[in-house]
Design a protein around this motif. Sequence first.
Motif, PDB file in Angstrom:
ATOM      1  N   GLU A  12       0.917  -1.034   0.018  1.00 51.38           N
ATOM      2  CA  GLU A  12       0.160  -0.099  -0.083  1.00 51.38           C
ATOM      3  C   GLU A  12       0.895   1.298   0.147  1.00 51.38           C
ATOM      4  N   ALA A  48       2.474   1.708  -3.421  1.00 52.59           N
ATOM      5  CA  ALA A  48       1.709   2.153  -4.260  1.00 52.59           C
ATOM      6  C   ALA A  48       1.145   3.568  -4.349  1.00 52.59           C
ATOM      7  N   ASN A  65      -1.307   1.903  -9.029  1.00 52.52           N
ATOM      8  CA  ASN A  65      -2.366   1.315  -8.517  1.00 52.52           C
ATOM      9  C   ASN A  65      -2.033  -0.222  -7.637  1.00 52.52           C
ATOM     10  N   LYS A  66      -2.364  -0.303  -6.415  1.00 50.80           N
ATOM     11  CA  LYS A  66      -1.898  -1.379  -5.525  1.00 50.80           C
ATOM     12  C   LYS A  66      -2.024  -2.748  -6.238  1.00 50.80           C
ATOM     13  N   THR A  67      -3.155  -2.940  -6.935  1.00 55.35           N
ATOM     14  CA  THR A  67      -3.557  -3.951  -7.661  1.00 55.35           C
ATOM     15  C   THR A  67      -2.661  -4.380  -8.749  1.00 55.35           C
ATOM     16  N   THR A  68      -2.054  -3.282  -9.494  1.00 54.58           N
ATOM     17  CA  THR A  68      -0.980  -3.553 -10.353  1.00 54.58           C
ATOM     18  C   THR A  68       0.030  -4.245 -10.006  1.00 54.58           C
ATOM     19  N   TYR A  84       0.277  -5.859  -7.210  1.00 53.17           N
ATOM     20  CA  TYR A  84       0.319  -7.210  -6.593  1.00 53.17           C
ATOM     21  C   TYR A  84       0.169  -8.193  -7.714  1.00 53.17           C
ATOM     22  N   ARG A  85      -0.279  -7.848  -8.983  1.00 49.54           N
ATOM     23  CA  ARG A  85      -0.191  -8.612 -10.240  1.00 49.54           C
ATOM     24  C   ARG A  85       1.025  -9.059 -10.613  1.00 49.54           C
TER      25      ARG A  85
END
Lengths: 189, 189
Positions: free
Chosen positions: B28, B31, B37-40, B42-43
């Motif tokens: 977090e 990010a 983006n955090k999701t990016t 983590y991907r």
Amino acid sequence: MAPRKGQEIFSATLALLAEKGYEGLTVEGVAERSGVNKTTIYRWWPSKAALLAAALAESEVLALDPPDTGSLRGDLESLVAQIAALLTRPPAADVAVAALGAAVHHPELAEVARRFFADRLAGEKRVFERAGRRGELVDGADPMLVMDLLAGAVWLRTVFRGLPLGEDFAAEAVRAVLDGTARRPAEPA
Amino acid sequence: MAPRKGQEIFSATLALLAEKGYEGLTVEGVAERSGVNKTTIYRWWPSKAALLAAALAESEVLALDPPDTGSLRGDLESLVAQIAALLTRPPAADVAVAALGAAVHHPELAEVARRFFADRLAGEKRVFERAGRRGELVDGADPMLVMDLLAGAVWLRTVFRGLPLGEDFAAEAVRAVLDGTARRPAEPA
């Protein structure tokens, strides 16, 4: 100097450090584990950093046995083997790695680490003084540099690379530092 | 491999590590600081350990410039000077010392440290391959041992002893490892 039960206090200090890290080390915890009154411990060491410094310097757990094998090579191989054992064999390894790792993170421990290594070097210098008298060293050879090369290599290989030290590690490391690794120009026949 | 803005993500990761330690490092936080983006994140990296491993391997902050000076001595002196700079000059020093210190305390980072040093060695080996072709090394000289001696000495002197590296440190450390510190038996005249 230490009060009665000094070794018990030092052992408890190092065991708590290894188990809980420097954050989890408390004088109260040491008092409880060693069975020595907290007030007594504080009378000798005003802070947990001071207590840890004393424990590192004086505990038998981390003691090095200054070798006197009759040759610089033998003495250095013995020192490297002892340092390797300190950094790889429990319980000393847990303590040594925890203490040195903590020194990186806690500025108030930097002085503790400095003193620990200065104490060690004072003992190791006797090896170099004898070697100097035997004419085994080149002029200007620096004992601190030699020990930093050898002890640093043990740390890097075992702690950072996480690799086991081969059986020949001490002999090979000492050979590199004493004999060099560069090929010499061919001597005239 | 890295997403767009990889260097921004890596810089944010290393800056947070240096400021807050591994405990305080969060995806977090990375990010937020990198604007990705955090999701990016983590991907690409399923854990903060994986993210840190990628940042250590690929960030320009810690990059070493593999030297090719024409001689083994020159190349090793350049490597020692670069390692010394990494461990003593901010911002790289804060990151390198925090990351390596954290590796001691967090078992899940041991693999990160191992990979970091293995990557480094792969680059450094080119120096030794060229030296081998030029006939500069004794038979059986071990690149890993030479680098452990040299890099370990820098670590021990700067981090554990807390001493500055003199101007001649790189030259003297390389001289010890290449030429040795033992006096040679007098050659027959």
